[in-house]
Design a protein around this motif. Structure first.
Motif: not given
Length: 805
Positions: A549-554, A588-604, A629-634
């Motif tokens: 998470w910190d890596a994505a934010m920084r 961790v799931a939000v990090t996957l979403m921001y790293c262009d892995q929305p499918g993995r984020a939704e799985e989590l 989860l709605g924010y991922v779809r957003f």
């Protein structure tokens, strides 16, 4: 009843349910009315569920629900109950008293138990329709049962169920708002029961004393009783037993009899039956309903023969009656609640307290458990008895497992006043503080601080107190204090695993602080920790997740964030761990979403939803996950689906309560989603993801990245397929070697707190217009090729975009 069961001449009944409420003073005839309704429903082949609130059982959680549901499962074996309840067994069985509370398992929250009870009653209604649910003396019902009934009553009409509730409106507790809402449901008033008229009283008197009763005598009966049905019937029965002549000359004797029907006159009549009979009546009043005769006799200090003689006298005096319980045991019950109240209040205070103590001991010895004895322990005076503290703590654990934290708080608060021994005081304070965490965080902090200051708290307990106290501080906005507490306690810890766990908790709360003095230093320390960890235990996996998470934010390379996220997930993460919380799996799931892995984020997030629902966590935690989860779809541009998920999260939050963080977060995300949908319609005229993505940058609080990788869906119409030869990956997207640099246009995924450039100041490009049939292929002013030529796969049909540059 005809709407529920149909009329005799109707071939197919409509099966329409509803709610009927009756209100009136004590003795006005509510119980008799409901008894007649139950008899009539049984004659119409309805399934009748009956329960009655008790004045002494108001503090027993789910007391009413157990009366309603237990008869339906009484004849089943344990395996049959598991088959019927299915996955709900572990959630609702402890609340319904069908099994003992399991030790060490995650307890469900109150909303999860209510959802389980909804399923049980709905399943029973569908299987055994039509169903008539009857609740008498609802003003004495426990709070947990009333909360369920109030929420479920709205479904009675769609189900084949008739709910009938009777109460005394003047005796409804001040905190029983759910009962008032049920009585005045949909703005309707309850059916008020009026006193009997003079002619009705005359009929009752003549039926009991003979048809020769004169009008003056009957009118005097009406005047003495005020038309109260209970008093009229009792007075007529007493007159018949005394051989009273129903004439005007017998009015003085009638008034003497009337004084013995209730109040002090009833107590005088009871005392005339003998000391042993009085003690047994007292014991029955203290123990309440559905208690075996053997226990009643033991509390009254009577032998079997003496108890039998006393019960016979009380039955003849119309004070007690004998019934058969579900366990096939004979139990005693008062003839009317008014008599039970009068007898209980006539017990001398010192004797009443002593009898409550004897009742608690008798119930525990007979195998009823600490939960049944707890209400008696609450009535005792504090005397420093370790046995009382032990039973109250066990009752609190049982209440937690049954989804009744309010009852657990009452029991633990009473245990603390006993008081406990010095070596157990820290444990009681810790349990009480944990029980108050979601209800009253400020009180939790004071209680946990007191527990931390206890000198006889062992090291393991001290660590648990520290984690829970830091959590309470963080939930009340005291993030700096929480991090400082963990830092101080880590210096005192002797175990390396303990220091690692406290460091993980410190990293977690510092990562969401806005007033952190030196966040780069914390990030460097976190990176150094993460390099040496392999994810062997939960603390290590949490540190790895926070590093991702910190890596994505920084603004570090996305590959770095993904690497640490995968290491954190390698050993699995538990969403329902009460000690570690659900925050790290969520980030961790939000990090996957921001790293262009929305499918993995939704799985989590879907895994988290399944885990929450299976454990009965259907409150604020589930609301947060649905909203995320709605924010991922957003973020993926699927606005309709996003709105559905966010509304679901908001609905769950509103069922839990108002003005809670879960509700605020859901409302904010819903507003953002609705604004994006409105912008899409206004600017594009059609629900296309590409146009929405560009237009919604003005409305989104978190900027949408301008470059999307191979697994993104904004430019691919929702596809989640990975393409290793994507031109955007080759040109350097977030999924490649290009860094995510906060504040740099086209690379930011979440605005950094230290970024000086506000997302609202970024000027988005205008969305491309759909070309019309007469498009010239050139822009009107510049003469450059039009978008319809550059992108021939776009759908024509709108006005010429090239003329509206």
């Amino acid at each position: 009843m005809d709407e529920l069961c149909g009329t005799p001449d109707s071939s197919q009944p409509s099966r329409r349910g509803g709610v009927l409420t009756f209100a009136g003073s004590a003795g006005i005839g509510k119980t008799s009315l409901l008894t007649e309704a139950r008899r009539h429903a049984a004659e119409r082949h309805c399934t009748v569920l009956f329960a009655r609130g008790g004045e002494q059982e108001r503090q027993v959680p789910f007391h009413v629900m157990r009366q309603l549901i237990q008869p339906a499962f009484a004849a089943m074996t344990e395996d049959e109950r598991r088959d019927v309840l299915g996955t709900w067994y572990g959630i609702v069985a402890p609340a319904l008293g069908l099994t003992a509370a399991p030790e060490g398992l995650t307890a469900p929250d109150p909303q999860g138990v209510r959802d389980g009870l909804d399923w049980v009653v709905t399943h029973l209604t569908v299987r055994s329709a039509p169903v008539v649910l009857v609740l008498d003396d609802a003003h004495w019902a426990d709070a947990e049962s009333l909360a369920w009934l109030t929420a479920f009553a709205a479904r009675a009409e769609e189900l084949a169920m008739l709910i009938m509730v009777a109460c005394r409106p003047d005796e409804i507790p001040a905190d029983a708002g759910s009962l008032r809402a049920l009585i005045k449901r949909q703005g309707t008033r309850p059916h008020e029961l009026a006193p009997l008229t003079t002619s009705a009283v005359a009929r009752i008197v003549r039926d009991a004393l003979g048809d020769n009763a004169d009008d003056v005598f009957c009118r005097e009966c009406w005047a003495i009783t005020g038309g109260n049905p209970f008093e009229v019937v009792e007075l007529a029965m007493k007159g018949r037993d005394r051989g009273l002549k129903p004439h005007q000359d017998s009015i003085p004797q009638l008034r003497d009899l009337a004084s013995a029907v209730k109040g002090s006159g009833l107590i005088d009549r009871l005392e005339q039956l003998g000391t042993s009979t009085v003690r047994l009546a007292w014991a029955a009043a203290v123990l309440g309903t559905a208690v075996p005769i053997s226990i009643v006799g033991g509390v009254a200090a009577l032998g079997e023969a003496q108890a039998a003689d006393a019960i016979a006298q009380l039955r003849d005096a119309r004070i007690l009656t004998v019934l058969t319980s579900l366990r096939r045991q004979e139990v005693v019950e008062f003839f009317h609640p008014l008599i039970a109240t009068a007898v209980y209040r006539s017990i001398p205070p010192g004797v009443r307290v002593a009898m409550h103590g004897m009742a608690a001991q008798a119930l525990v010895d007979d195998g009823f458990g600490a939960a049944a004895a707890a209400r008696h322990l609450l009535e005792m005076h504090p005397e420093g008895d370790p046995w009382v503290v032990q039973q109250l703590r066990q009752a609190a654990r049982d209440s937690f497992s049954a989804g009744a934290p309010d009852a657990a708080r009452r029991y633990l608060a009473r245990a603390l006043r006993e008081p406990p021994d010095a070596e157990y005081r820290a444990e009681v304070l810790f349990e009480l503080g944990s029980a108050n965490l979601l209800h009253d965080p400020a009180t939790t902090i004071n209680q946990l601080r007191a527990a931390l200051e206890e000198p006889k708290a062992d090291q393991e307990l001290r660590e648990a107190i520290t984690y829970r106290l830091a959590q309470a501080m963080a939930h009340t906005g005291q993030l700096a204090e929480a991090a400082g507490l963990l830092s101080d306690e880590a210096k005192l810890a002797t175990s390396s695993r303990t220091r690692l766990r406290m460091q993980a908790e410190q990293f977690k709360w510092n990562s969401v602080r806005m007033d952190e003095a030196n966040s780069p230093a914390r990030s460097r320390l976190l990176a150094q920790f993460a390099k040496r960890l392999t994810g062997r235990g939960v603390p290590e996996r949490h540190i790895l997740g926070l590093r991702a998470w910190d890596a994505a934010m920084r603004g570090e390379p996305a590959a770095t964030a993904l690497e640490y996220a995968e290491q954190a997930l390698d050993g699995g993460m538990n969403w329902t761990d009460q000690d570690f919380g659900f925050e790290v799996p969520a980030v961790v799931a939000v990090t996957l979403m921001y790293c262009d892995q929305p499918g993995r984020a939704e799985e989590l997030f879907n895994a988290g939803i399944m885990e929450f629902e299976s454990k009965g966590w259907r409150g604020a935690h589930l609301s947060f996950v649905y909203t995320l989860l709605g924010y991922v779809r957003f973020r993926r541009g699927r606005l309709a689906e996003a709105e559905d998920f966010v509304r679901n999260g908001l609905q769950i939050a509103e069922r839990v309560g108002h003005d809670i963080p879960a509700q605020w977060y859901a409302v904010g995300t819903l507003i953002e989603t609705l604004l994006a949908r409105a912008v899409r319609r206004r600017r594009c005229g059609s629900p296309t993801r590409t146009s929405w993505r560009r237009a919604s940058r003005r409305q989104s609080s978190t900027p949408i990245r301008r470059r999307c990788g191979a697994n993104s869906c904004w430019r691919r119409g929702g596809s989640t397929r990975r393409s290793s030869t994507s031109p955007r990956r080759a040109s350097g997207s977030i999924c490649g070697e290009r860094a995510i640099r906060p504040g740099v246009p086209g690379s930011s995924t979440w605005p950094s707190p230290r970024s000086r450039r506000s997302p609202s100041r970024r000027v988005p490009r205008r969305p491309r217009r759909w070309p019309g049939p007469g498009c010239s292929g050139r822009r009107a002013r510049s003469g450059t090729p039009c978008a319809c030529r550059l992108r021939p796969w776009t759908r024509p049909g709108r006005r010429a975009c090239c003329r509206r540059r």
